[in-house]
Design a protein around this motif. Structure first.
Motif, PDB file in Angstrom:
ATOM      1  N   LEU A 122       0.788  -1.459   0.265  1.00  0.00           N
ATOM      2  CA  LEU A 122      -0.048  -0.259   0.256  1.00  0.00           C
ATOM      3  C   LEU A 122       0.638   1.507  -0.453  1.00  0.00           C
ATOM      4  CD1 LEU A 122      -2.745   1.326   0.257  1.00  0.00           C
ATOM      5  CD2 LEU A 122      -2.307   1.079   3.202  1.00  0.00           C
ATOM      6  N   ALA A 123       0.639   2.645  -1.294  1.00  0.00           N
ATOM      7  CA  ALA A 123       1.502   3.379  -0.954  1.00  0.00           C
ATOM      8  C   ALA A 123       1.016   4.449   0.088  1.00  0.00           C
ATOM      9  CB  ALA A 123       1.186   3.681  -2.724  1.00  0.00           C
ATOM     10  N   MET A 124       2.012   5.115   0.618  1.00  0.00           N
ATOM     11  CA  MET A 124       1.311   5.803   1.568  1.00  0.00           C
ATOM     12  C   MET A 124       2.773   7.007   2.354  1.00  0.00           C
ATOM     13  SD  MET A 124       1.668   3.350   5.002  1.00  0.00           S
ATOM     14  CE  MET A 124       0.487   4.581   5.922  1.00  0.00           C
ATOM     15  N   HIS A 125       2.692   7.635   2.391  1.00  0.00           N
ATOM     16  CA  HIS A 125       3.074   8.459   2.847  1.00  0.00           C
ATOM     17  C   HIS A 125       2.789   8.913   4.885  1.00  0.00           C
ATOM     18  CE1 HIS A 125       5.583  12.456   2.086  1.00  0.00           C
ATOM     19  NE2 HIS A 125       5.270  12.778   3.340  1.00  0.00           N
ATOM     20  N   SER A 126       3.626   8.378   5.267  1.00  0.00           N
ATOM     21  CA  SER A 126       3.366   8.898   6.883  1.00  0.00           C
ATOM     22  C   SER A 126       4.338   8.609   7.580  1.00  0.00           C
ATOM     23  CB  SER A 126       2.527   7.455   7.609  1.00  0.00           C
ATOM     24  OG  SER A 126       1.520   7.467   7.091  1.00  0.00           O
ATOM     25  N   ASP A 127       4.158  10.213   8.724  1.00  0.00           N
ATOM     26  CA  ASP A 127       5.258   9.984   9.294  1.00  0.00           C
ATOM     27  C   ASP A 127       5.810   8.625  10.570  1.00  0.00           C
ATOM     28  OD1 ASP A 127       5.860  12.111   8.508  1.00  0.00           O
ATOM     29  OD2 ASP A 127       4.713  13.511  10.320  1.00  0.00           O
ATOM     30  N   THR A 128       7.357   8.393  10.403  1.00  0.00           N
ATOM     31  CA  THR A 128       7.407   7.675  11.599  1.00  0.00           C
ATOM     32  C   THR A 128       8.318   7.576  12.702  1.00  0.00           C
ATOM     33  OG1 THR A 128       7.955   4.236  11.444  1.00  0.00           O
ATOM     34  CG2 THR A 128       8.269   6.202  10.088  1.00  0.00           C
ATOM     35  N   ASN A 129       8.591   6.878  13.067  1.00  0.00           N
ATOM     36  CA  ASN A 129      10.239   7.013  14.424  1.00  0.00           C
ATOM     37  C   ASN A 129      10.844   5.152  14.032  1.00  0.00           C
ATOM     38  OD1 ASN A 129       9.840   9.610  14.810  1.00  0.00           O
ATOM     39  ND2 ASN A 129       8.190   9.391  17.311  1.00  0.00           N
ATOM     40  N   ILE A 130      11.986   5.879  14.032  1.00  0.00           N
ATOM     41  CA  ILE A 130      13.136   4.301  13.902  1.00  0.00           C
ATOM     42  C   ILE A 130      13.368   4.138  14.651  1.00  0.00           C
ATOM     43  CG2 ILE A 130      14.775   2.683  13.103  1.00  0.00           C
ATOM     44  CD1 ILE A 130      13.393   4.402  10.421  1.00  0.00           C
ATOM     45  N   LYS A 131      13.899   3.610  16.756  1.00  0.00           N
ATOM     46  CA  LYS A 131      14.564   3.497  17.209  1.00  0.00           C
ATOM     47  C   LYS A 131      15.609   2.383  16.990  1.00  0.00           C
ATOM     48  CE  LYS A 131      14.768   2.983  22.232  1.00  0.00           C
ATOM     49  NZ  LYS A 131      14.469   2.971  24.195  1.00  0.00           N
ATOM     50  N   PHE A 132      16.869   2.722  17.255  1.00  0.00           N
ATOM     51  CA  PHE A 132      17.766   2.138  16.693  1.00  0.00           C
ATOM     52  C   PHE A 132      19.507   2.653  17.403  1.00  0.00           C
ATOM     53  CE2 PHE A 132      22.274   1.525  14.216  1.00  0.00           C
ATOM     54  CZ  PHE A 132      21.796  -0.117  14.152  1.00  0.00           C
ATOM     55  N   ASN A 133      19.831   1.152  18.372  1.00  0.00           N
ATOM     56  CA  ASN A 133      20.600   1.718  19.621  1.00  0.00           C
ATOM     57  C   ASN A 133      20.795   2.668  20.290  1.00  0.00           C
ATOM     58  OD1 ASN A 133      22.268  -0.176  18.683  1.00  0.00           O
ATOM     59  ND2 ASN A 133      23.659   1.308  17.119  1.00  0.00           N
ATOM     60  N   ASN A 134      18.940   2.896  20.689  1.00  0.00           N
ATOM     61  CA  ASN A 134      18.855   3.840  22.254  1.00  0.00           C
ATOM     62  C   ASN A 134      18.856   4.932  21.618  1.00  0.00           C
ATOM     63  OD1 ASN A 134      18.484   2.291  23.873  1.00  0.00           O
ATOM     64  ND2 ASN A 134      20.423   1.630  24.396  1.00  0.00           N
ATOM     65  N   THR A 135      18.366   5.524  20.414  1.00  0.00           N
ATOM     66  CA  THR A 135      18.533   6.675  19.530  1.00  0.00           C
ATOM     67  C   THR A 135      17.139   6.562  18.223  1.00  0.00           C
ATOM     68  OG1 THR A 135      21.086   6.590  19.342  1.00  0.00           O
ATOM     69  CG2 THR A 135      20.289   8.176  18.231  1.00  0.00           C
ATOM     70  N   MET A 136      16.294   7.834  18.268  1.00  0.00           N
ATOM     71  CA  MET A 136      15.270   8.126  17.550  1.00  0.00           C
ATOM     72  C   MET A 136      15.481   8.566  16.494  1.00  0.00           C
ATOM     73  SD  MET A 136      12.618   6.561  18.545  1.00  0.00           S
ATOM     74  CE  MET A 136      11.726   6.522  19.826  1.00  0.00           C
ATOM     75  N   TYR A 137      15.126   8.343  15.654  1.00  0.00           N
ATOM     76  CA  TYR A 137      15.204   8.536  14.216  1.00  0.00           C
ATOM     77  C   TYR A 137      13.796   8.921  13.191  1.00  0.00           C
ATOM     78  CZ  TYR A 137      20.309   7.012  14.091  1.00  0.00           C
ATOM     79  OH  TYR A 137      21.245   6.951  15.564  1.00  0.00           O
ATOM     80  N   SER A 138      13.882  10.093  12.761  1.00  0.00           N
ATOM     81  CA  SER A 138      12.146  10.453  12.331  1.00  0.00           C
ATOM     82  C   SER A 138      12.632   9.573  10.523  1.00  0.00           C
ATOM     83  CB  SER A 138      12.378  12.056  11.547  1.00  0.00           C
ATOM     84  OG  SER A 138      12.811  12.754  11.592  1.00  0.00           O
ATOM     85  N   GLY A 139      11.656   9.256   9.851  1.00  0.00           N
ATOM     86  CA  GLY A 139      11.247   8.909   8.553  1.00  0.00           C
ATOM     87  C   GLY A 139      10.010   8.948   8.482  1.00  0.00           C
ATOM     88  N   THR A 140       9.496   8.589   6.673  1.00  0.00           N
ATOM     89  CA  THR A 140       8.495   8.596   5.686  1.00  0.00           C
ATOM     90  C   THR A 140       8.504   7.469   5.937  1.00  0.00           C
ATOM     91  OG1 THR A 140       8.663  10.951   5.856  1.00  0.00           O
ATOM     92  CG2 THR A 140       7.168   9.675   4.446  1.00  0.00           C
ATOM     93  N   VAL A 141       7.696   6.799   6.469  1.00  0.00           N
ATOM     94  CA  VAL A 141       6.873   5.657   5.157  1.00  0.00           C
ATOM     95  C   VAL A 141       6.372   5.740   3.952  1.00  0.00           C
ATOM     96  CG1 VAL A 141       5.566   3.528   5.065  1.00  0.00           C
ATOM     97  CG2 VAL A 141       6.667   4.362   7.435  1.00  0.00           C
ATOM     98  N   ARG A 142       6.742   5.378   2.726  1.00  0.00           N
ATOM     99  CA  ARG A 142       6.705   5.148   1.694  1.00  0.00           C
ATOM    100  C   ARG A 142       5.719   3.875   1.128  1.00  0.00           C
ATOM    101  NH1 ARG A 142       7.074  10.623   0.611  1.00  0.00           N
ATOM    102  NH2 ARG A 142       8.885  10.781   1.241  1.00  0.00           N
ATOM    103  N   ASP A 143       5.315   3.510   1.630  1.00  0.00           N
ATOM    104  CA  ASP A 143       4.437   1.705   1.409  1.00  0.00           C
ATOM    105  C   ASP A 143       4.397   0.445   2.966  1.00  0.00           C
ATOM    106  OD1 ASP A 143       6.938  -0.405   0.787  1.00  0.00           O
ATOM    107  OD2 ASP A 143       7.335   0.515  -1.114  1.00  0.00           O
ATOM    108  N   LEU A 144       4.181   0.302   2.791  1.00  0.00           N
ATOM    109  CA  LEU A 144       3.153  -0.250   3.674  1.00  0.00           C
ATOM    110  C   LEU A 144       2.512  -2.403   3.556  1.00  0.00           C
ATOM    111  CD1 LEU A 144       3.350  -1.140   7.192  1.00  0.00           C
ATOM    112  CD2 LEU A 144       1.281  -0.103   6.954  1.00  0.00           C
ATOM    113  N   SER A 145       2.882  -3.063   4.247  1.00  0.00           N
ATOM    114  CA  SER A 145       2.446  -4.399   3.465  1.00  0.00           C
ATOM    115  C   SER A 145       2.170  -5.115   4.545  1.00  0.00           C
ATOM    116  CB  SER A 145       3.272  -4.923   2.629  1.00  0.00           C
ATOM    117  OG  SER A 145       4.417  -5.827   3.642  1.00  0.00           O
ATOM    118  N   MET A 146       1.227  -6.758   4.874  1.00  0.00           N
ATOM    119  CA  MET A 146       1.225  -6.785   5.894  1.00  0.00           C
ATOM    120  C   MET A 146       2.566  -7.222   6.962  1.00  0.00           C
ATOM    121  SD  MET A 146      -2.071  -6.671   6.514  1.00  0.00           S
ATOM    122  CE  MET A 146      -2.614  -8.197   7.632  1.00  0.00           C
ATOM    123  N   LYS A 147       3.098  -8.117   6.413  1.00  0.00           N
ATOM    124  CA  LYS A 147       4.859  -7.885   6.298  1.00  0.00           C
ATOM    125  C   LYS A 147       6.434  -7.336   7.039  1.00  0.00           C
ATOM    126  CE  LYS A 147       3.937 -11.710   8.273  1.00  0.00           C
ATOM    127  NZ  LYS A 147       4.318 -12.997   9.429  1.00  0.00           N
ATOM    128  N   GLY A 148       6.209  -5.886   6.146  1.00  0.00           N
ATOM    129  CA  GLY A 148       7.286  -4.846   5.933  1.00  0.00           C
ATOM    130  C   GLY A 148       6.285  -3.305   5.452  1.00  0.00           C
TER     131      GLY A 148
END
Length: 88
Positions: free
Chosen positions: A9-35
């Protein structure tokens, strides 16, 4: 030949990604049931586990909060495979 088991599903949604105890921002461009594919400036190595929070585009409410494994990392963003979803 298409290898995906689930439609994207093509989309444009804000997201936060936490990696190594640091929060990063991004944008979801496409989404499926598994990824998902997330555009972001941070390069996270393949096979690393991250925490992903996706927000709905119409309100600041959280859509989902999941753990995922990075399965692709490019200059444009990262491809994620969700570790576990509510459907598992």
């Amino acid at each position: 030949m298409e290898k995906r088991k689930f439609a994207r599903l093509a989309m444009h949604s804000d997201t936060n990604i936490k990696f190594n105890n640091t929060m990063y921002s991004g944008t979801v461009r496409d989404l499926s049931m598994k990824g998902a594919f997330v555009t972001t400036d941070v390069l996270i190595p393949v096979n690393e586990t991250v925490e992903v929070t996706i927000y709905t585009s119409s309100t600041p409410n959280m859509l989902c909060d999941l753990q995922a494994k990075v399965i692709r990392s490019t200059e444009y963003g990262i491809g994620l495979e969700f570790e576990k979803t509510v459907l598992d």
